[in-house]
Design an enzyme around this catalytic site. Structure first.
Site, PDB file in Angstrom:
ATOM      1  N   SER A 115       0.862  -1.185   0.000  1.00 14.56           N
ATOM      2  CA  SER A 115       0.000   0.000   0.000  1.00 14.56           C
ATOM      3  C   SER A 115       0.898   1.233   0.000  1.00 14.56           C
ATOM      4  O   SER A 115       0.740   2.128   0.811  1.00 14.56           O
ATOM      5  CB  SER A 115      -0.912  -0.009   1.225  1.00 14.56           C
ATOM      6  N   HIS A 156      -3.541  -5.828   2.518  1.00 18.56           N
ATOM      7  CA  HIS A 156      -2.650  -6.922   2.940  1.00 18.56           C
ATOM      8  C   HIS A 156      -3.348  -8.274   3.010  1.00 18.56           C
ATOM      9  O   HIS A 156      -2.736  -9.272   3.365  1.00 18.56           O
ATOM     10  CB  HIS A 156      -2.030  -6.616   4.301  1.00 18.56           C
ATOM     11  N   GLU A 215      -3.785  -2.484   9.635  1.00 16.81           N
ATOM     12  CA  GLU A 215      -2.988  -3.142  10.679  1.00 16.81           C
ATOM     13  C   GLU A 215      -3.500  -2.842  12.089  1.00 16.81           C
ATOM     14  O   GLU A 215      -3.692  -1.683  12.456  1.00 16.81           O
ATOM     15  CB  GLU A 215      -1.519  -2.688  10.591  1.00 16.81           C
ATOM     16  N   GLU A 250       1.870  -9.825   6.213  1.00 13.76           N
ATOM     17  CA  GLU A 250       2.874  -9.546   7.239  1.00 13.76           C
ATOM     18  C   GLU A 250       2.891 -10.598   8.337  1.00 13.76           C
ATOM     19  O   GLU A 250       3.454 -10.392   9.407  1.00 13.76           O
ATOM     20  CB  GLU A 250       2.629  -8.158   7.829  1.00 13.76           C
ATOM     21  N   ASP A 259      -2.830   1.062  12.459  1.00 13.99           N
ATOM     22  CA  ASP A 259      -2.554   1.724  11.182  1.00 13.99           C
ATOM     23  C   ASP A 259      -3.689   1.421  10.214  1.00 13.99           C
ATOM     24  O   ASP A 259      -3.632   0.444   9.463  1.00 13.99           O
ATOM     25  CB  ASP A 259      -1.222   1.258  10.583  1.00 13.99           C
ATOM     26  N   GLU A 303      -1.819   5.602  13.314  1.00 13.33           N
ATOM     27  CA  GLU A 303      -1.063   5.970  12.101  1.00 13.33           C
ATOM     28  C   GLU A 303      -2.017   6.200  10.933  1.00 13.33           C
ATOM     29  O   GLU A 303      -3.003   5.468  10.774  1.00 13.33           O
ATOM     30  CB  GLU A 303      -0.108   4.803  11.802  1.00 13.33           C
ATOM     31  N   ASP A 312       2.564   8.386   7.931  1.00 10.91           N
ATOM     32  CA  ASP A 312       3.288   7.382   7.132  1.00 10.91           C
ATOM     33  C   ASP A 312       3.177   7.783   5.663  1.00 10.91           C
ATOM     34  O   ASP A 312       4.071   8.442   5.125  1.00 10.91           O
ATOM     35  CB  ASP A 312       2.731   5.980   7.399  1.00 10.91           C
ATOM     36  N   LYS A 330      10.501   4.514   6.887  1.00 15.37           N
ATOM     37  CA  LYS A 330      10.774   3.355   6.039  1.00 15.37           C
ATOM     38  C   LYS A 330      11.865   3.775   5.073  1.00 15.37           C
ATOM     39  O   LYS A 330      11.667   4.702   4.275  1.00 15.37           O
ATOM     40  CB  LYS A 330       9.521   2.974   5.245  1.00 15.37           C
ATOM     41  N   HIS A 385       8.801  -2.190   8.826  1.00 18.27           N
ATOM     42  CA  HIS A 385       8.925  -3.162   7.714  1.00 18.27           C
ATOM     43  C   HIS A 385       7.987  -2.744   6.572  1.00 18.27           C
ATOM     44  O   HIS A 385       7.254  -1.763   6.699  1.00 18.27           O
ATOM     45  CB  HIS A 385       8.561  -4.567   8.216  1.00 18.27           C
ATOM     46  N   LYS A 395       8.019  -1.484  13.975  1.00 20.82           N
ATOM     47  CA  LYS A 395       6.767  -2.128  13.578  1.00 20.82           C
ATOM     48  C   LYS A 395       7.100  -3.282  12.637  1.00 20.82           C
ATOM     49  O   LYS A 395       7.633  -3.065  11.547  1.00 20.82           O
ATOM     50  CB  LYS A 395       5.898  -1.088  12.868  1.00 20.82           C
TER      51      LYS A 395
END
Ligand code: PGA
Ligand code: ZN
Length: 426
Positions: free
Chosen positions: A41, A158, A167, A208, A245, A289, A314, A339, A367, A391
């Site tokens: 994403s 995801h 998440e 994940e 998130d 987030e 993010d 990131k 990650h 994370k």
């Protein structure tokens, strides 16, 4: 210490499509290797991942990026001083010449940037986190280790048929030791599997390594399941927080946030009210987030001002010092996700971390959900900059290698994690 050779190869990532690995060898024969991840994403303002297109691997090959390293960057960097990380990164930025690194690829540039740092750290006989502090002359004395944020339920891009949001994480914050915190997070993850089974929900996992049950009725349901798992594992909500998130850029289109699970279409004010209701109902939520989409600048300051927990940028900030500066100027965030591949060089990532630090913004190093590798540079980065959290998902090799690296560093440094002081780490 001069660079003798740089060789890149295509490898396979956790997403079953390629990524790339780079090996940098110095004149004395010492070498360093690094590989890079990519997002599922990814934010639209991130450094571009250069994919091949065409038929191979459904267009997701990385041979063009590999070629850019071997044919364009390697000859330019040969005989350059590997200890001069800033100059090396700057040379690659200039050689690319685009704002988004789309010509050579953010993936190509980051692979070289990290492999050079690893080779130089090896030549100096230093672990990467110590080398990063030294080479960038970071003004940080003590080591305070990052608490884990373990993704235990995932949805959005995801997984299929899970939640609209991406998440749901558990964040152990007892602060005694990294080993204890990792153990607590994993035990809650295992207890969550039992809770899901009791509720007749499936425990298949998403990108994940977090559960992605298909029968959830609402986006709020995971919060109740996680509460139950924390209790079942014998922990108190004082010691294990929940981090979220929702990655709302992914549900935003035509001016509205679309929550399909709940048949709701919300505007920005509605989305803020939605999350503020959660923050009231679930005081164990400790970070939030991307509650708004990546260009919803008009409303980010409002949610940050009216929330008493860190609001994390993010997709909004994409580890980019310019976007972070704008977020600081407009008081849009109170924490930032980091990131490496969002910006594409180690130098710019450090610049962003230090800009956050000097403005009292908490950092969380993360990650990626699209394709991860066994590279653990993100953990050394988090330790070098005293990030408050890392994370990472709690299962599968490409995720657990990050926690294993963190536990190794904890043994080496005999340092404690941020614990409940995560907002005050400097
Ligand atoms: P991504 O998601 O790596 O798939 O973009 C992770 C995140 O949004 O934090
Ligand atoms: Zn995110």
């Amino acid at each position: 210490m001069k660079i003798k050779s740089i060789v890149a190869r295509e490898i396979i990532s956790s997403g079953s499509t390629p990524s790339l690995e780079v090996k940098v060898t110095l004149n004395n024969g010492v070498f360093g290797k690094a590989s890079v991840p990519f997002g599922a994403s990814a934010g639209i303002h991130e450094a571009k991942v250069l994919f091949d297109g065409g038929k191979r691997y459904n267009g997701r090959g990385m041979l063009r990026a590999v070629n850019n390293i071997n044919k364009v960057l390697a000859p330019k960097l040969k005989n350059k001083d590997a200890y001069d990380q800033v100059a090396i990164d700057q040379l690659m930025i200039t050689q690319d010449g685009t704002e988004s690194k789309k010509k050579l690829g953010g993936n190509a540039i980051l692979g070289v940037s990290l492999a050079v740092a690893r080779a130089a750290a090896n030549a100096r006989n230093l672990p990467l986190y110590k080398y990063i502090r030294r080479v960038f002359k970071l003004p940080i004395k003590k080591y305070v280790l990052p608490n884990p944020q373990m993704v235990v339920i995932e949805g959005g891009k995801h997984a299929d048929n899970s939640t609209d949001f991406q998440e749901y994480m558990v964040a152990p914050i007892k602060g005694n030791s990294i080993k204890e915190e990792v153990q607590a997070g994993i035990e809650v993850y295992l207890a969550l599997k039992k809770v899901l089974k009791e509720k007749k929900l499936d425990s298949n996992v998403g990108n994940e390594g977090a559960y992605a049950p298909s029968g959830l009725k609402t986006n709020e349901a995971p919060l109740k399941l996680i509460q139950a798992a924390i209790k079942k594992a014998g922990y108190s909500k004082k010691d294990i927080g929940i981090a979220l998130d929702p990655a709302t850029s992914e549900v935003f289109s035509n001016g509205k946030y679309h929550l399909k699970k709940e048949k709701k279409k919300l505007d920005s004010k509605g989305m803020i009210a939605y999350f503020q209701n959660w923050l009231k109902k679930y005081p164990e939520i400790i970070t939030l987030e991307d509650p708004l989409h990546e260009d919803d600048w008009a409303f980010w300051p409002e949610i940050t001002k009216t929330s008493n927990i860190p609001i994390v940028g993010d997709d909004l900030t994409v580890t980019n010092p310019k976007r972070l500066q704008h977020a600081i100027d407009t008081k849009s965030i109170s924490a930032i996700l980091i990131k490496l591949n969002q910006i594409g060089t180690l130098t710019e990532t450090i610049q962003t971390c230090m800009l956050a630090r000097s403005n009292n913004l908490m950092t969380i190093v993360s990650h990626r959900g699209g394709g991860e590798t066994n590279d653990t540079s993100m953990v050394d980065l988090a330790v070098a900059v005293n990030a408050a959290f890392i994370k990472v998902g709690p299962s599968r090799g490409e995720r657990v290698c990050k926690y294993n690296r963190l536990m190794e560093i904890a043994d080496e440094l005999k340092a404690k994690p941020a614990g409940k002081n995560f907002r005050k780490i400097q």
